[in-house]
Design a protein around this motif. Structure first.
Motif, PDB file in Angstrom:
ATOM      1  N   VAL B   9       0.854  -1.199   0.000  1.00  0.00           N
ATOM      2  CA  VAL B   9       0.000   0.000   0.000  1.00  0.00           C
ATOM      3  C   VAL B   9       0.884   1.241   0.000  1.00  0.00           C
ATOM      4  O   VAL B   9       1.673   1.453   0.931  1.00  0.00           O
ATOM      5  N   VAL B  10       0.741   2.060  -1.053  1.00  0.00           N
ATOM      6  CA  VAL B  10       1.607   3.241  -1.188  1.00  0.00           C
ATOM      7  C   VAL B  10       0.819   4.549  -1.117  1.00  0.00           C
ATOM      8  O   VAL B  10       1.390   5.619  -1.273  1.00  0.00           O
ATOM      9  N   GLY B  11      -0.480   4.442  -0.879  1.00  0.00           N
ATOM     10  CA  GLY B  11      -1.286   5.661  -0.728  1.00  0.00           C
ATOM     11  C   GLY B  11      -2.554   5.345   0.025  1.00  0.00           C
ATOM     12  O   GLY B  11      -3.113   4.256  -0.134  1.00  0.00           O
ATOM     13  N   THR B 164      -0.390  -2.258 -13.006  1.00  0.00           N
ATOM     14  CA  THR B 164       0.764  -1.891 -12.185  1.00  0.00           C
ATOM     15  C   THR B 164       0.322  -1.286 -10.864  1.00  0.00           C
ATOM     16  O   THR B 164       0.975  -1.441  -9.842  1.00  0.00           O
ATOM     17  N   ALA B 165      -0.792  -0.575 -10.901  1.00  0.00           N
ATOM     18  CA  ALA B 165      -1.328   0.044  -9.683  1.00  0.00           C
ATOM     19  C   ALA B 165      -2.856  -0.057  -9.709  1.00  0.00           C
ATOM     20  O   ALA B 165      -3.476   0.123 -10.752  1.00  0.00           O
ATOM     21  N   VAL B 166      -3.420  -0.359  -8.554  1.00  0.00           N
ATOM     22  CA  VAL B 166      -4.877  -0.491  -8.439  1.00  0.00           C
ATOM     23  C   VAL B 166      -5.372   0.375  -7.281  1.00  0.00           C
ATOM     24  O   VAL B 166      -4.808   0.324  -6.183  1.00  0.00           O
ATOM     25  N   LEU B 167      -6.410   1.138  -7.560  1.00  0.00           N
ATOM     26  CA  LEU B 167      -7.104   1.846  -6.482  1.00  0.00           C
ATOM     27  C   LEU B 167      -8.142   0.884  -5.912  1.00  0.00           C
ATOM     28  O   LEU B 167      -9.109   0.538  -6.592  1.00  0.00           O
ATOM     29  N   ALA B 199       6.987  -5.300  -7.262  1.00  0.00           N
ATOM     30  CA  ALA B 199       7.241  -4.170  -8.162  1.00  0.00           C
ATOM     31  C   ALA B 199       8.286  -3.233  -7.559  1.00  0.00           C
ATOM     32  O   ALA B 199       8.439  -3.167  -6.344  1.00  0.00           O
ATOM     33  N   PRO B 200       9.008  -2.498  -8.412  1.00  0.00           N
ATOM     34  CA  PRO B 200       9.948  -1.496  -7.893  1.00  0.00           C
ATOM     35  C   PRO B 200       9.210  -0.484  -7.033  1.00  0.00           C
ATOM     36  O   PRO B 200       8.006  -0.290  -7.187  1.00  0.00           O
TER      37      PRO B 200
END
Lengths: 83, 327
Positions: B9-11, B164-167, B199-200
């Motif tokens: 989790v990045v956000g 690559t990213a999912v909300l 992922a990076p």
């Protein structure tokens, strides 16, 4: 519900409110789509609100001519005078 | 039993009465003041006023969550960005309003801007044009567990390389009184910006890691005992990783809720349990709020957030905040 013909300023303020724009941006001759970025869904929404506010029903064939405050003002004046 | 897919989790974004920031997500408030959602602050801009309230909550939560990622998310190609949003009552009041309008004056008076939201998938779908998401946009609709199931679906999709990213998130609005609504029902939205474990680094901020297990318990003929269903999940969950310190259980007083509560009491040991009581049929936001809160504000300890619907659906989120030993 009001059945009196609105002034052009009243109508401009109505459109400014509906479009979430400052009143001075909504010119009387500004084209809703080309100048104010109004899409088809927003147009439908505004027309429904217009019907409710002035107690009228619009036919689909009448939509295409209602492209500016002045055009709507002239249309309403005719329609409400005839009512 | 294979381990569930994990995500990073990045956000985080949280929009609910009394919890307008992720670090307040664990604080539950009963009554929502009518002016709790200040659109000029939480969702400034043109074109949002006609949207249903739930949609505005979701857009505000997503905007807040994405602010954590800086320009990283915005710069991703559209086909690498997706959304999975859970909900149960997000459109309930809206449907009630539609019914009243049709009965009172007719369908011609329905708001064209709101009619599309008769389809609950539109709440999640509205994120796509807002943030340029073209990988997929999914809606999960069910009581209690849909928010956690959105996280589960996001983890699977990321592991499968579909984005690559999912909300991932949940959105709710309180049902009308005639629909059994009330202050105990969820209102608001939560959004987590999720990336694959492998992922990076997406940016400097990593709140933590999460995975979700799901099951079904019930009393219908042929459905196994609660312990037969949940014990293997629990054993699997506890088998590795940092010590499990906390359990947040979002339960109602249905037979399924009471059966899981009894099972949990027998299995929890000396772990701290926070029980969050919800009415049957309530929204799916409360469990996701616990996840957001554990990642943003809880002690840096591993926690489980468990939710059960009255129908017997169980979702169990394993939440590992960044400072608790997993990089």
């Amino acid at each position: 519900m009001s059945t009196a013909t609105p002034t052009r300023d009243e109508l401009r303020d109505f459109f400014a409110e509906e479009l979430e724009l400052p009143a001075d941006v909504v010119g009387y001759e500004a084209d809703f789509e080309a100048d104010l970025g109004v899409d088809s869904l927003a147009t439908m929404e505004i027309l429904v609100q217009l019907e409710k506010k002035y107690g009228i029903r619009l036919e689909e064939s009448e939509f295409s001519g209602l492209t500016s405050v002045n055009a709507v003002h002239a249309f309403l004046a005719d329609r409400l005078r005839a009512a | 039993m294979s381990a569930p897919a994990r995500l990073r989790v990045v956000g985080l974004g949280m929009t609910a009465p009394g919890a307008l920031r992720p670090e307040h997500a664990l604080e539950l408030h009963g009554e929502a003041p009518p002016d709790w959602f200040d659109a000029e602050v939480l969702l400034p801009g043109r074109g949002y006023r006609k949207l249903p309230p739930g949609c505005r909550y979701l857009l505000a939560a997503a905007r807040s969550a994405l602010a954590d990622t800086g320009a990283w998310f915005a710069d991703l190609p559209a086909q690498e960005k997706a959304a999975v949003i859970g909900g149960n009552n997000a459109g309930a009041t809206l449907q009630d309003d539609f019914d009243h309008t049709v009965i009172a004056t007719g369908a011609a008076d329905l708001s064209p801007a709101r009619v599309p939201y008769m389809a609950l998938s539109m709440f999640a779908g509205r994120l796509a044009p807002e943030h340029g998401l073209r990988a997929f946009s999914l809606a999960a609709n069910s009581p209690a567990v849909a928010g956690l199931e959105a996280l589960q679906t996001a983890a699977r999709a990321l592991a499968a390389g579909r984005a690559t990213a999912v909300l991932a998130g949940a959105v709710e609005d309180r049902p009308a009184q005639a629909q059994g609504g009330g202050a105990a029902h969820d209102v608001g939205a939560a959004v987590l910006v999720c990336v694959s474990e492998g992922a990076p680094a997406a940016g400097e901020l990593v709140y933590g890691h999460c995975s979700v297990r799901g099951a079904f318990v019930g009393e219908a003929p042929g459905v196994p005992e609660v312990s037969d269903v949940l014990d293997p999940l629990w054993k699997d969950l506890a088998a590795e990783g940092p010590p499990l310190a906390r359990i947040d259980a979002v339960l109602d007083d249905s037979p399924a809720g009471e059966a899981v509560a009894a099972w949990l009491t027998a299995r929890a040991g000396d772990r701290a349990i926070t029980a969050v009581a919800r009415p049957p049929g309530s929204g799916s936001l409360a469990p996701l709020r616990r996840v957001v809160g554990r990642l943003a504000a809880g002690p840096p300890e591993r926690a489980v957030v468990l939710a059960v619907s009255a129908h017997g659906h169980v979702a169990m989120a394993d939440v590992v905040p960044s400072a608790s030993g997993v990089p």
